[in-house]
Write an enzyme that holds these catalytic residues in place. Sequence first.
Site, mmCIF file in Angstrom:
data_model
loop_
_atom_site.group_PDB
_atom_site.id
_atom_site.type_symbol
_atom_site.label_atom_id
_atom_site.label_comp_id
_atom_site.label_asym_id
_atom_site.label_seq_id
_atom_site.Cartn_x
_atom_site.Cartn_y
_atom_site.Cartn_z
ATOM 1 N N SER A 1 37.595 144.871 -25.882
ATOM 2 C CA SER A 1 37.132 143.702 -25.130
ATOM 3 C C SER A 1 37.288 142.432 -25.953
ATOM 4 O O SER A 1 37.586 141.365 -25.417
ATOM 5 C CB SER A 1 35.675 143.880 -24.690
ATOM 6 O OG SER A 1 34.830 144.079 -25.794
ATOM 7 N N GLU A 2 37.114 142.526 -27.290
ATOM 8 C CA GLU A 2 37.350 141.369 -28.157
ATOM 9 C C GLU A 2 37.823 141.818 -29.532
ATOM 10 O O GLU A 2 37.459 142.896 -30.012
ATOM 11 C CB GLU A 2 36.089 140.518 -28.297
ATOM 12 C CG GLU A 2 35.829 139.586 -27.127
ATOM 13 C CD GLU A 2 34.411 139.607 -26.628
ATOM 14 O OE1 GLU A 2 34.147 138.913 -25.636
ATOM 15 O OE2 GLU A 2 33.578 140.326 -27.182
ATOM 16 N N THR A 3 38.630 140.952 -30.132
ATOM 17 C CA THR A 3 39.074 141.081 -31.519
ATOM 18 C C THR A 3 38.729 139.783 -32.218
ATOM 19 O O THR A 3 38.966 138.696 -31.675
ATOM 20 C CB THR A 3 40.595 141.342 -31.600
ATOM 21 O OG1 THR A 3 40.892 142.588 -30.976
ATOM 22 C CG2 THR A 3 41.078 141.373 -33.040
#
Length: 306
Positions: A45-47
């Site tokens: 979902s996020e990096t």
Amino acid sequence: MPRQYAIYDVFTSDRLAGNPLAVVFDSEGLSDEAMQQIAGEFNLSETVFILPSDNPAHGAGLRIFTPGRELPFAGHPTVGAAVALAEQKTGGGDTDIDLMSVLEEGVGPVRTVAKLQRGQASFAEFDLPRLSARIDAEISKDMVAAALQIEPHEIGFENHQISFWNAGVPFVMVPVHDLSVAAKTRCDAALWEQLAPMADGQLADAFIYCRGGVAHDAHFHARMYAPHVGINEDPATGSAAAAFSGAIHHFDELLDGHHAILIEQGVEMGRPSKIHLHLEVDGGKIIQARIGGNAVKVAEGSLLID
């Protein structure tokens, strides 16, 4: 030169639960395009990419990417990055220490405190760089119900109604009657994009909530959908909890003083998460808000990308 990375599960003290996050260390020299491609490669979902801070007094700069776009602020990358940097600084985190740091994000400087305890999952919390604000918008209950595949009469409880809030990332808050209604929601991406309002150049995501939770200590149960940025459902969303703080204060009419609120999310995905929200209310207004949670490392390696 290989760039080191780690995968953390955030807003949980258990591996393979919570919200997974890729943390890329020493990201200086990567282009915007490369960061977006790497985020797509991880497909989480996020990096978060760790960079030198502009202000030498601050701990680091952060760039946060979903598989589809960059975000100015997000909660689980902030918590995960704070824990990762603290553990890196202490040689693995096998110690008892609290470390304060200011992390530079698109929304502005974010004050964080990481709490490391030997033999336990690390914990971090941060002050909201921007308090939640309500935005006026005409949002059709019938259209929201259709997009979430529930009935209009299943939306709302007590005095809670659909509302639109922003604390850096905008969300449409959708209260539903109970856990059973929350469990059956699904998000039709095309219908959601037709109805969702914009704020700060961003399309609002969907945050569904009800009172109580599967866990006995949860005050609210939540789900979050953002299909337009490649997130069909998110197991824990700190930026949504930040925006949600305004809705809680508004509808529950919180009295002056300190309020500790536990939000559970990700249950239906099999990745239960616990988000700790702390509000300080004075003169009928929120004057300070903090979000925190645990984070545990599950993997580490090297990116063979210059």
